[in-house]
Scaffold this motif. Structure first.
Motif, PDB file in Angstrom:
ATOM      1  N   ILE A 164     -12.453 -36.903   1.813  1.00  0.00           N
ATOM      2  CA  ILE A 164     -11.239 -37.968   2.173  1.00  0.00           C
ATOM      3  C   ILE A 164     -10.604 -37.794   3.668  1.00  0.00           C
ATOM      4  N   TYR A 165      -9.732 -36.240   3.814  1.00  0.00           N
ATOM      5  CA  TYR A 165      -9.225 -36.173   4.621  1.00  0.00           C
ATOM      6  C   TYR A 165      -9.862 -36.438   6.254  1.00  0.00           C
ATOM      7  N   ILE A 166     -11.246 -35.981   6.341  1.00  0.00           N
ATOM      8  CA  ILE A 166     -12.483 -36.512   7.280  1.00  0.00           C
ATOM      9  C   ILE A 166     -12.485 -38.173   7.462  1.00  0.00           C
ATOM     10  N   VAL A 167     -11.795 -38.503   6.869  1.00  0.00           N
ATOM     11  CA  VAL A 167     -11.707 -39.721   6.720  1.00  0.00           C
ATOM     12  C   VAL A 167     -10.267 -40.550   7.641  1.00  0.00           C
ATOM     13  N   LEU A 168      -9.445 -39.767   6.690  1.00  0.00           N
ATOM     14  CA  LEU A 168      -8.569 -40.527   6.831  1.00  0.00           C
ATOM     15  C   LEU A 168      -7.290 -40.156   8.106  1.00  0.00           C
ATOM     16  N   LEU A 169      -8.276 -38.709   8.745  1.00  0.00           N
ATOM     17  CA  LEU A 169      -8.164 -38.084  10.034  1.00  0.00           C
ATOM     18  C   LEU A 169      -7.778 -38.747  11.268  1.00  0.00           C
ATOM     19  N   PRO A 170      -9.501 -38.733  11.669  1.00  0.00           N
ATOM     20  CA  PRO A 170      -9.510 -40.287  12.967  1.00  0.00           C
ATOM     21  C   PRO A 170      -8.659 -41.416  12.996  1.00  0.00           C
ATOM     22  N   ILE A 171      -8.688 -42.144  11.973  1.00  0.00           N
ATOM     23  CA  ILE A 171      -7.909 -42.953  11.411  1.00  0.00           C
ATOM     24  C   ILE A 171      -6.456 -43.489  12.723  1.00  0.00           C
ATOM     25  N   LEU A 172      -5.852 -41.678  11.071  1.00  0.00           N
ATOM     26  CA  LEU A 172      -4.868 -42.164  11.762  1.00  0.00           C
ATOM     27  C   LEU A 172      -3.974 -41.849  13.187  1.00  0.00           C
ATOM     28  N   VAL A 173      -4.778 -40.851  12.920  1.00  0.00           N
ATOM     29  CA  VAL A 173      -4.824 -40.146  14.823  1.00  0.00           C
ATOM     30  C   VAL A 173      -5.033 -41.793  16.072  1.00  0.00           C
ATOM     31  N   PHE A 174      -5.959 -42.479  15.548  1.00  0.00           N
ATOM     32  CA  PHE A 174      -6.165 -43.790  16.020  1.00  0.00           C
ATOM     33  C   PHE A 174      -4.805 -44.581  16.411  1.00  0.00           C
ATOM     34  N   PHE A 175      -3.950 -44.265  15.155  1.00  0.00           N
ATOM     35  CA  PHE A 175      -3.214 -45.207  15.517  1.00  0.00           C
ATOM     36  C   PHE A 175      -1.432 -44.982  16.016  1.00  0.00           C
ATOM     37  N   PHE A 176      -1.676 -43.392  15.756  1.00  0.00           N
ATOM     38  CA  PHE A 176      -0.651 -42.577  16.102  1.00  0.00           C
ATOM     39  C   PHE A 176      -0.815 -42.580  17.798  1.00  0.00           C
ATOM     40  N   LEU A 177      -1.522 -42.705  18.289  1.00  0.00           N
ATOM     41  CA  LEU A 177      -1.719 -43.006  20.032  1.00  0.00           C
ATOM     42  C   LEU A 177      -1.529 -43.360  20.095  1.00  0.00           C
ATOM     43  N   LYS A 178      -2.419 -45.529  19.626  1.00  0.00           N
ATOM     44  CA  LYS A 178      -2.186 -46.981  20.228  1.00  0.00           C
ATOM     45  C   LYS A 178      -0.626 -47.012  19.433  1.00  0.00           C
ATOM     46  N   ASP A 179       0.168 -46.906  18.603  1.00  0.00           N
ATOM     47  CA  ASP A 179       1.403 -46.971  18.276  1.00  0.00           C
ATOM     48  C   ASP A 179       2.262 -46.173  18.920  1.00  0.00           C
ATOM     49  N   ARG A 180       2.472 -45.333  19.462  1.00  0.00           N
ATOM     50  CA  ARG A 180       2.881 -44.131  19.912  1.00  0.00           C
ATOM     51  C   ARG A 180       4.330 -44.598  19.703  1.00  0.00           C
ATOM     52  N   ALA A 181       4.232 -45.580  20.974  1.00  0.00           N
ATOM     53  CA  ALA A 181       5.918 -46.255  21.335  1.00  0.00           C
ATOM     54  C   ALA A 181       6.550 -46.648  19.972  1.00  0.00           C
ATOM     55  N   LEU A 182       5.850 -47.363  19.676  1.00  0.00           N
ATOM     56  CA  LEU A 182       6.323 -48.794  18.502  1.00  0.00           C
ATOM     57  C   LEU A 182       6.964 -47.567  16.755  1.00  0.00           C
ATOM     58  N   LEU A 183       6.072 -46.688  17.111  1.00  0.00           N
ATOM     59  CA  LEU A 183       6.452 -45.433  16.085  1.00  0.00           C
ATOM     60  C   LEU A 183       8.130 -44.573  16.243  1.00  0.00           C
ATOM     61  N   LEU A 184       7.958 -44.262  17.769  1.00  0.00           N
ATOM     62  CA  LEU A 184       9.163 -43.705  18.101  1.00  0.00           C
ATOM     63  C   LEU A 184      10.147 -44.641  17.790  1.00  0.00           C
ATOM     64  N   ALA A 185       9.743 -45.725  18.469  1.00  0.00           N
ATOM     65  CA  ALA A 185      11.098 -47.163  18.747  1.00  0.00           C
ATOM     66  C   ALA A 185      11.571 -47.003  17.314  1.00  0.00           C
ATOM     67  N   SER A 186      10.947 -47.071  16.587  1.00  0.00           N
ATOM     68  CA  SER A 186      10.825 -47.238  15.065  1.00  0.00           C
ATOM     69  C   SER A 186      12.267 -46.476  14.433  1.00  0.00           C
ATOM     70  N   ILE A 187      11.423 -45.539  14.771  1.00  0.00           N
ATOM     71  CA  ILE A 187      12.569 -44.247  14.944  1.00  0.00           C
ATOM     72  C   ILE A 187      13.721 -43.400  14.452  1.00  0.00           C
ATOM     73  N   SER A 188      13.959 -44.410  15.966  1.00  0.00           N
ATOM     74  CA  SER A 188      14.893 -44.133  17.035  1.00  0.00           C
ATOM     75  C   SER A 188      15.904 -44.780  16.765  1.00  0.00           C
ATOM     76  N   ARG A 189      15.327 -46.329  15.791  1.00  0.00           N
ATOM     77  CA  ARG A 189      16.567 -47.264  15.605  1.00  0.00           C
ATOM     78  C   ARG A 189      17.495 -46.487  14.430  1.00  0.00           C
ATOM     79  N   LEU A 190      17.243 -45.159  14.016  1.00  0.00           N
ATOM     80  CA  LEU A 190      17.409 -44.622  12.162  1.00  0.00           C
ATOM     81  C   LEU A 190      17.993 -43.573  13.019  1.00  0.00           C
ATOM     82  N   LEU A 191      18.779 -43.107  14.244  1.00  0.00           N
ATOM     83  CA  LEU A 191      19.041 -42.592  14.872  1.00  0.00           C
ATOM     84  C   LEU A 191      20.385 -43.240  15.334  1.00  0.00           C
ATOM     85  N   PRO A 192      21.755 -42.692  15.123  1.00  0.00           N
ATOM     86  CA  PRO A 192      23.224 -43.127  15.710  1.00  0.00           C
ATOM     87  C   PRO A 192      22.608 -43.735  17.134  1.00  0.00           C
ATOM     88  N   PRO A 193      23.319 -44.569  17.952  1.00  0.00           N
ATOM     89  CA  PRO A 193      23.833 -44.652  19.031  1.00  0.00           C
ATOM     90  C   PRO A 193      23.575 -44.174  20.224  1.00  0.00           C
TER      91      PRO A 193
END
Length: 367
Positions: A164-193
């Motif tokens: 299960i981990y072997i199947v999940l790992l490539p999928i998660l890696v792809f989305f972390f690479l593809k949506d890196r800017a979006l994920l970082l922006a989502s995290i930055s919104r939780l931090l103080p300005p």
């Protein structure tokens, strides 16, 4: 005591942003400790994506569009993963089981060598002490062999989870690479300005850890590949298993090389005996270690702040005691990250009483 604590708080936590960052680090560490095993595929995917992002950035600098760069890098990663699972991993497993079958013969020959030591050094070595050591080592080897034999039956649930981990790992890696800017922006919104200090620390940690992790990945591939080619050329048994151990040993400086030298020497000794072939194996192994320490490490880690050997040993003992084998492997990156955080942490300088008195005298003089 209270005055000292106040001084430390004023020195390191006088900035409100420093307090927020400290609380975030505390909560993040607790979260990883409590839920690290549950989120192991996601954490592994973040680390792999962190390594691969450097290749994506380099392709972008060459003028290749980001979507194409991500696709190329991900396909290369997928090819390496499939090659490891279908090619290298079965070979290593066959060599591990073969070595387990050869263990009784190896220990019989080891007993023959050990029986000669009391005759050569009667004042230093006794037969009773050697027999006790030999019995203990034989019992441990027997338990290890039984574990290897029963592994295929007792670990079926673990194998299912691993699949299960072997199947999940490539999928998660792809989305972390593809949506890196979006994920970082989502995290930055939780931090103080106002987070100039956090941005500074993030750049420092990113520089140090990215260079270290990516450099170690390249070092493992180079050292492991060269070791496998050399051992295969010299006819050393279990070349794939030994080269994997040598490659992974670079993750733990000083300690890893010292520990891996023992199985390399033992297998070479039992394969070739005390002769020129054994000497050639050890000489070439020593050359590989020397090239790694004096050429590869300075070349790959020129931009990384080197850790003191004492800090490395303490980090291995501390994180290994907390997280076991995984803690040992990630001890140096974690120590590098902590050093980067401490280097970039804002420190408010305190003036000495003498300096305050001099300033007061100057003000009185001007008045």
């Amino acid at each position: 005591m209270i005055k000292t604590l106040r001084g430390l708080a004023h020195k390191y936590f006088s900035d409100e942003e420093a307090i927020i960052l400290f609380l975030l680090l505390l909560v993040g560490t607790g979260f990883v400790i409590l839920f690290g095993a549950m989120l192991a595929p996601a954490i592994a995917a973040v680390i792999v994506a962190f390594i691969l992002q450097g290749l994506v950035t380099k392709l972008n600098r060459l003028g290749i569009p980001e979507a194409v760069s991500i696709t190329v890098v991900f396909l290369v990663f997928l090819g390496v993963l499939v090659g490891f699972l279908l090619g290298l991993l079965p070979l290593i497993w066959r060599q591990v089981t073969s070595l387990a079958g050869e263990t009784p013969r190896i220990f019989r020959e080891l007993q023959t060598y050990l029986e000669l030591l009391p005759e050569q050094y009667p004042a230093l070595i006794s037969i009773e002490g050697l027999n006790a050591i030999y019995t203990q080592v034989t019992n441990e080897a027997g338990r290890m062999t039984q574990w290897l034999v029963s592994f295929s039956l007792a670990s079926i649930p673990d194998l299912v989870a691993l699949l299960i981990y072997i199947v999940l790992l490539p999928i998660l890696v792809f989305f972390f690479l593809k949506d890196r800017a979006l994920l970082l922006a989502s995290i930055s919104r939780l931090l103080p300005p106002q987070r100039s200090m956090m941005v500074k620390i993030w750049h420092e940690v990113n520089l140090q850890c990215a260079n270290y992790v990516r450099g170690k990945a390249v070092e493992i591939l180079i050292v492991g590949g060269i070791t496998y080619a050399a051992f295969k050329f010299l006819g050393v048994p279990y070349a794939a298993l030994l080269s994997l151990m040598v490659g992974l040993s670079v993750v733990i400086p000083y300690i890893g090389a010292a520990v891996v030298t023992i199985p390399v020497a033992m297998i070479a000794l039992f394969a070739f005996g005390w002769g020129s072939q054994f000497i050639w194996v050890m000489v070439i192994y020593g050359v590989i270690q020397a090239v790694d320490g004096n050429v590869l490490v300075p070349l790959l880690f020129s931009e990384v702040n080197n850790l003191h050997p004492v800090a490395i040993i303490v980090a291995v003992l501390f994180f290994g005691g907390i997280w076991g084998l995984w803690g040992v492997f990630f001890a140096i990156p974690l120590a590098t990250m902590l050093k980067a955080v401490f280097s970039a942490w804002p420190v408010k300088k305190q003036r000495s009483p003498v300096a305050d008195e001099q300033v007061g005298q100057q003000l009185d003089h001007q008045a």
